[in-house]
Design a protein around this motif. Sequence first.
Motif, short mmCIF file in Angstrom:
data_model
loop_
_atom_site.label_atom_id
_atom_site.label_comp_id
_atom_site.label_asym_id
_atom_site.label_seq_id
_atom_site.Cartn_x
_atom_site.Cartn_y
_atom_site.Cartn_z
N GLU A 182 6.02 12.79 0.49
CA GLU A 182 6.59 11.88 -0.50
C GLU A 182 5.47 11.30 -1.35
O GLU A 182 4.39 10.97 -0.84
N THR A 183 5.72 11.18 -2.62
CA THR A 183 4.80 10.45 -3.50
C THR A 183 5.62 9.48 -4.33
O THR A 183 6.83 9.69 -4.54
N VAL A 184 4.98 8.43 -4.78
CA VAL A 184 5.66 7.46 -5.64
C VAL A 184 4.69 7.01 -6.72
O VAL A 184 3.54 6.67 -6.43
N THR A 207 -9.09 7.01 3.10
CA THR A 207 -9.57 5.86 2.30
C THR A 207 -9.70 4.58 3.11
O THR A 207 -10.06 3.54 2.57
N GLY A 208 -9.45 4.61 4.42
CA GLY A 208 -9.56 3.42 5.24
C GLY A 208 -11.00 3.09 5.61
O GLY A 208 -11.85 3.97 5.69
N GLU A 261 0.28 8.49 -4.98
CA GLU A 261 0.67 9.70 -5.68
C GLU A 261 0.12 10.98 -5.05
O GLU A 261 0.17 12.05 -5.67
N ASP A 262 -0.36 10.89 -3.80
CA ASP A 262 -0.91 12.05 -3.11
C ASP A 262 -0.36 12.08 -1.69
O ASP A 262 -0.66 11.20 -0.88
N ALA A 263 0.45 13.08 -1.37
CA ALA A 263 1.12 13.15 -0.06
C ALA A 263 0.14 13.35 1.09
O ALA A 263 0.45 13.01 2.23
N SER A 264 -1.03 13.88 0.78
CA SER A 264 -2.05 14.02 1.82
C SER A 264 -2.70 12.68 2.12
O SER A 264 -2.86 12.29 3.28
N LYS A 265 -3.05 11.94 1.07
CA LYS A 265 -3.71 10.65 1.26
C LYS A 265 -2.77 9.59 1.83
O LYS A 265 -3.22 8.69 2.54
N ASN A 266 -1.48 9.68 1.51
CA ASN A 266 -0.55 8.68 2.07
C ASN A 266 0.05 9.13 3.40
O ASN A 266 0.89 8.44 3.98
N VAL A 267 -0.39 10.29 3.88
CA VAL A 267 -0.10 10.81 5.22
C VAL A 267 1.36 11.22 5.39
O VAL A 267 1.80 11.53 6.49
N SER A 268 2.13 11.24 4.31
CA SER A 268 3.53 11.65 4.44
C SER A 268 3.65 13.13 4.77
O SER A 268 4.60 13.55 5.45
N HIS A 281 0.86 -1.19 0.00
CA HIS A 281 0.00 0.00 0.00
C HIS A 281 0.90 1.23 0.00
O HIS A 281 2.12 1.11 0.03
N GLY A 282 0.27 2.41 -0.04
CA GLY A 282 1.05 3.62 -0.28
C GLY A 282 1.37 4.48 0.92
O GLY A 282 1.86 5.60 0.74
N HIS A 283 1.11 4.02 2.14
CA HIS A 283 1.40 4.86 3.30
C HIS A 283 2.88 5.21 3.40
O HIS A 283 3.75 4.41 3.02
N PHE A 284 3.14 6.39 3.94
CA PHE A 284 4.50 6.95 4.00
C PHE A 284 5.52 5.97 4.55
O PHE A 284 6.65 5.88 4.06
N ASP A 285 5.16 5.23 5.59
CA ASP A 285 6.14 4.36 6.26
C ASP A 285 6.40 3.07 5.48
O ASP A 285 7.17 2.23 5.92
#
Length: 210
Positions: free
Chosen positions: A104-106, A166-167, A90-97, A59-63
Amino acid sequence: MAKLKIGRMVLSMCQTNCYFVSLENQKEVVLIDPADQGGQIYEALKSKGLQVAAILLTHGHFDHIWGANELRRLSGAPIYAYEEEKDVCEDASKNVSDQAGRPETVAADNYLKDGAQLDLAGMHFQLIATPGHTKGSCCYYMEKEKVLFAGDTLFEGSVGRTDFPTGSMGRLVHSIKERLLVLPEDTIVYPGHGDETTIADEKKYNPYCQ
């Protein structure tokens, strides 16, 4: 049949499990969830004579992604993720970074569908969609070896949090019961945090699996 080797590094402030998987006597590894310090991961594997062939994201979470871009740059390995997780990755807000203080986005090189079959470094992986922790959370299953990399969907005695964007706890419990508990009971589960477990033990002891 060549023996499967699974190594683990525990990285980031969240003590996230970063797994590297290979066949015995093979130099190529598949890296699952480069949690942080992509350069450190790369150098640690290089010192063992290992090369990263592919990077899988649960999944895309920052950690779980903080080390992804650097590791891809150094190793040249492509990144794979479930297609429903594109927005989170691809969204730093949604992945909580952004909240974690290091935005960070990837962008994955390959966004996969549920059930996708991957042949990487001589090994076979199947993507199992398990939405709930995030809408695009997934697990990677090695059927022959009875191994599951569960990300933050299923932990020993617990499950991933669902209060980030999104959880959904309802979707998470449904995913576990419908997609994971149907796997063979002797399947070894390697979670995103904490120690390994088995499907049998989670069926028996995990309150979310009852």
